[in-house]
Design an enzyme around this catalytic site. Structure first.
Site, mmCIF file in Angstrom:
data_model
loop_
_atom_site.group_PDB
_atom_site.id
_atom_site.type_symbol
_atom_site.label_atom_id
_atom_site.label_comp_id
_atom_site.label_asym_id
_atom_site.label_seq_id
_atom_site.Cartn_x
_atom_site.Cartn_y
_atom_site.Cartn_z
ATOM 1 N N ARG A 47 46.858 55.313 50.885
ATOM 2 C CA ARG A 47 47.619 56.016 49.850
ATOM 3 C C ARG A 47 49.065 55.544 49.988
ATOM 4 N NH1 ARG A 47 44.071 59.631 47.622
ATOM 5 N NH2 ARG A 47 42.599 60.650 49.025
ATOM 6 N N GLY A 48 49.876 55.805 48.964
ATOM 7 C CA GLY A 48 51.284 55.422 49.066
ATOM 8 C C GLY A 48 51.701 54.467 47.969
ATOM 9 N N GLY B 53 40.786 55.635 42.166
ATOM 10 C CA GLY B 53 40.656 56.887 41.430
ATOM 11 C C GLY B 53 41.761 57.020 40.394
ATOM 12 N N ASP C 82 35.420 63.175 43.495
ATOM 13 C CA ASP C 82 35.743 64.415 42.780
ATOM 14 C C ASP C 82 35.211 64.414 41.347
ATOM 15 O OD1 ASP C 82 37.042 65.161 45.035
ATOM 16 O OD2 ASP C 82 39.061 65.207 44.183
ATOM 17 N N ARG D 129 39.829 68.526 44.583
ATOM 18 C CA ARG D 129 41.224 68.971 44.505
ATOM 19 C C ARG D 129 41.493 69.832 43.283
ATOM 20 N NH1 ARG D 129 43.580 63.686 45.403
ATOM 21 N NH2 ARG D 129 44.239 63.768 47.563
ATOM 22 N N TYR E 133 34.999 65.055 55.170
ATOM 23 C CA TYR E 133 34.935 63.600 55.366
ATOM 24 C C TYR E 133 33.505 63.131 55.614
ATOM 25 C CZ TYR E 133 39.960 64.025 55.473
ATOM 26 O OH TYR E 133 41.258 64.299 55.123
HETATM 27 N N1 ADP Z 1 51.859 57.057 39.249
HETATM 28 C C1 ADP Z 1 51.600 56.025 40.044
HETATM 29 N N2 ADP Z 1 52.303 54.872 39.926
HETATM 30 C C2 ADP Z 1 52.058 53.827 40.726
HETATM 31 N N3 ADP Z 1 51.144 53.832 41.720
HETATM 32 C C3 ADP Z 1 50.425 54.945 41.874
HETATM 33 C C4 ADP Z 1 50.609 56.102 41.058
HETATM 34 N N4 ADP Z 1 49.739 57.057 41.472
HETATM 35 C C5 ADP Z 1 49.063 56.516 42.499
HETATM 36 N N5 ADP Z 1 49.463 55.261 42.740
HETATM 37 C C6 ADP Z 1 48.983 54.384 43.795
HETATM 38 O O1 ADP Z 1 47.583 54.182 43.660
HETATM 39 C C7 ADP Z 1 46.973 54.151 44.953
HETATM 40 C C8 ADP Z 1 45.818 55.094 44.986
HETATM 41 O O2 ADP Z 1 46.235 56.417 44.595
HETATM 42 P P1 ADP Z 1 45.667 57.713 45.295
HETATM 43 O O3 ADP Z 1 46.113 58.886 44.516
HETATM 44 O O4 ADP Z 1 45.992 57.691 46.734
HETATM 45 O O5 ADP Z 1 44.088 57.534 45.254
HETATM 46 P P2 ADP Z 1 43.051 57.446 44.077
HETATM 47 O O6 ADP Z 1 43.155 56.101 43.463
HETATM 48 O O7 ADP Z 1 41.777 57.617 44.783
HETATM 49 O O8 ADP Z 1 43.359 58.563 43.135
HETATM 50 C C9 ADP Z 1 48.053 54.512 45.961
HETATM 51 O O9 ADP Z 1 48.455 53.350 46.650
HETATM 52 C C10 ADP Z 1 49.161 55.069 45.122
HETATM 53 O O10 ADP Z 1 50.425 54.813 45.641
HETATM 54 O O1 FBP Z 2 42.533 63.414 53.227
HETATM 55 P P1 FBP Z 2 42.734 62.401 52.163
HETATM 56 O O2 FBP Z 2 42.274 61.046 52.526
HETATM 57 O O3 FBP Z 2 44.123 62.384 51.624
HETATM 58 O O4 FBP Z 2 41.801 62.778 50.964
HETATM 59 C C1 FBP Z 2 41.623 64.047 50.457
HETATM 60 C C2 FBP Z 2 41.235 63.971 49.014
HETATM 61 O O5 FBP Z 2 40.454 62.856 48.709
HETATM 62 C C3 FBP Z 2 39.406 63.197 47.818
HETATM 63 O O6 FBP Z 2 38.205 63.107 48.532
HETATM 64 C C4 FBP Z 2 39.275 62.258 46.683
HETATM 65 O O7 FBP Z 2 40.506 61.985 46.160
HETATM 66 P P2 FBP Z 2 40.776 60.642 45.385
HETATM 67 O O8 FBP Z 2 39.767 60.582 44.301
HETATM 68 O O9 FBP Z 2 42.150 60.801 44.856
HETATM 69 O O10 FBP Z 2 40.626 59.526 46.330
HETATM 70 C C5 FBP Z 2 39.710 64.631 47.405
HETATM 71 O O11 FBP Z 2 38.583 65.370 47.153
HETATM 72 C C6 FBP Z 2 40.485 65.144 48.577
HETATM 73 O O12 FBP Z 2 41.360 66.169 48.244
HETATM 74 MG MG MG Z 3 43.015 60.669 43.102
#
Ligand code: ADP
Ligand code: FBP
Ligand code: MG
Length: 457
Positions: A155-156, A180, A211, A256, A366
């Site tokens: 993440r990040g 996601g 999710d 979430r 997890y």
């Molecule tokens: N609004 C955004 N703008 C740019 N990058 C983003 C944004 N939201 C999420 N990301 C990047 O996309 C990647 C995945 O997002 P994250 O929320 O962690 O997981 P997921 O893709 O499972 O929802 C991360 O590296 C995050 O920094």
């Molecule tokens: O502990 P972590 O790795 O931040 O993930 C927790 C979150 O990841 C999930 O499994 C899935 O989230 P994403 O779809 O954003 O990856 C959520 O249900 C949960 O809140």
């Molecule tokens: Mg997500």
């Protein structure tokens, strides 16, 4: 929000001039109940009344471009470099998608160079851009038997221009982002930055999340495997609760903002008396509150089984809904622990009523998402991967591949992040949960919920 045909159009990089390796087998294909021919489209909506509501000729009603191989493609496969990245939380099937992409690119399109970027979008930063793995069919042959992702994830936030610099530096022509809602948002920004520079790089998203909170996809891959695994934990606490005096079984699952895993796992186990999800607020105290219902279940049946999604009841944790506990590196709201709170409140309430409970509480979060894909998801992931490769090679960009009403389609990335898919408290899934658990439609007079869903989603 009403969608029009133009909202659903996918961007093409340009004219398709190269013969596809599939052109011969496609020459006689026509649309059938089992196939959507290239050029045909898949309707957004599927009821007579919704279609009639548009009052438009059939060719103008909202529809998606069908996914699948094209007779002519945009990129010359001999010169293509492909990139793959997995981002966000783990999900069953990530390795299956990686394997499917690599196989399809190598075996059919004869693409020779496929780069896997490591540890999520972090791998596209200047610091890590050289730290890639070359992916060959041999490398990925057995990876689908394992959960997680061979590429790693994270993440990040990352800067879109820096990521484009990486794609240019590594010579990437087609980039696959498996992620996601966050990953799809990042892919959208990446696509925008590529377009702003006038570059010829295709960005294709493969939507991933246990999710199931992404819109315009029937169900996201990995979801079935995840809720099937969650079912085991519900069955376990049900057995424990049934064998104990005043047995209380609680399973806290991920989710979430969307209670799909909790709802489906509860239906599959068919052993829960109460399901709590983020979409349906609940009241704890009072004659029609949760605690009174739990007490009544214990008094009449000697036990109670509760399945709750982590995002349920956040309003009881002393913070404003969806806000207040800070965010993770990707900007996702950090949730309070509703499972612990419900456990404590039930224990205190039943003890005060002279029904000291035997509490069985499991938080298998997890353990649910780190497993390998089941057979159903394995097929789904492979077909999504094939669709993603066909889309990219045909010059589609800023689009995700998804299954919509059982057909594989191209969805503009901007739409994938335009809203969140949630359980509709007025819909038939939640109705099935209520029918199965026999819990009341509402615990107390809970606050009016936000209506965040579109009618068709
Ligand atoms: N609004 C955004 N703008 C740019 N990058 C983003 C944004 N939201 C999420 N990301 C990047 O996309 C990647 C995945 O997002 P994250 O929320 O962690 O997981 P997921 O893709 O499972 O929802 C991360 O590296 C995050 O920094
Ligand atoms: O502990 P972590 O790795 O931040 O993930 C927790 C979150 O990841 C999930 O499994 C899935 O989230 P994403 O779809 O954003 O990856 C959520 O249900 C949960 O809140
Ligand atoms: Mg997500």
């Amino acid at each position: 929000m009403t969608l029009h045909l133009d909202d659903l159009r996918v961007r093409h990089l340009g004219e398709c001039r190269y013969d596809s390796p599939f052109s011969e087998s496609l020459s006689t294909k026509q649309t059938s109940p089992h196939y959507v021919a290239e050029g045909d489209r898949v309707l957004l909506e599927d009821t007579v009344s919704m279609l009639a509501g548009h009052d438009l000729p059939a060719g103008l009603v909202p529809s998606f471009e069908a996914a699948g191989p094209r007779r002519k493609i945009y990129f010359d496969p001999a010169t293509v470099t492909a990139g793959v990245v997995t981002c966000g939380g783990l999900c069953p099937g990530l390795n299956n998608v990686i394997r499917g992409l690599v196989q399809e690119l190598s075996v059919h399109y004869k693409v020779k160079r496929i780069l896997g970027f490591r540890n999520g979008l972090q791998g596209l930063t200047a610091e890590h851009r050289e730290d890639t793995v070359e992916l060959t069919p041999e490398d990925v042959r057995d990876i689908h038997h394992a959960g997680g992702t061979i590429l790693g994830s994270s993440r990040g936030g990352q800067d879109a221009d820096e990521m484009v610099d990486t794609l240019v530096a590594r010579g990437v022509d087609v980039m696959f982002v498996i992620g996601g809602d966050g990953g799809m948002r990042a892919a959208t920004f990446l696509g925008n930055a590529i377009r702003a520079r006038g570059l010829d790089i295709a960005v294709i998203g493969v939507p991933k999340t246990i999710d199931n909170d992404l819109p315009f996809t029937d169900q996201s891959f990995g979801f079935q495997s995840a809720f099937a695994r969650a079912t085991d934990f519900i069955s376990a606490v049900a057995v424990e609760a049934a064998a104990s005096p005043n047995g209380v079984g609680i399973v806290k699952l991920m989710g979430r903002h969307s209670g799909f895993i909790a709802s489906y796992a509860a239906l599959a186990a068919n052993a829960a008396d109460i399901v709590l999800i983020p979409e349906v607020p609940f009241v704890l105290e009072g004659a029609d509150g949760l605690l009174a219902h739990v007490e009544q279940q214990v008094r009449t049946k000697g036990r109670v089984v509760i399945v709750l999604a982590e995002g349920a009841g956040q309003e009881h944790l002393g913070v404003p809904r969806h806000n207040g506990r800070g965010t993770d590196a990707s900007g996702n709201v950090k949730l309070g622990n509703i499972g612990e709170l419900v456990k404590e409140r039930i224990t205190a309430h039943l003890t005060a009523e002279g029904l000291t409970p035997t509490m069985r509480y499991i938080d298998p979060s997890y353990a649910v998402r780190s497993i390998a894909a089941n057979a159903y998801d394995s097929v789904y992931c492979l077909r999504l991967a094939h669709a993603a490769v066909h889309a990219a090679m045909a010059g589609r960009t800023e689009a995700a591949v998804a299954r919509w009403r059982r057909r594989f389609v191209h969805v503009p990335l901007s739409l994938m992040t335009s809203r969140r898919n949630q359980v509709d408290p007025d819909g038939d899934l939640w109705m099935s949960v209520l029918e199965t658990t026999c819990q009341p439609a509402r615990f107390g007079r809970a606050p009016v919920r936000e209506k965040v869903r579109a009618g068709f989603c």
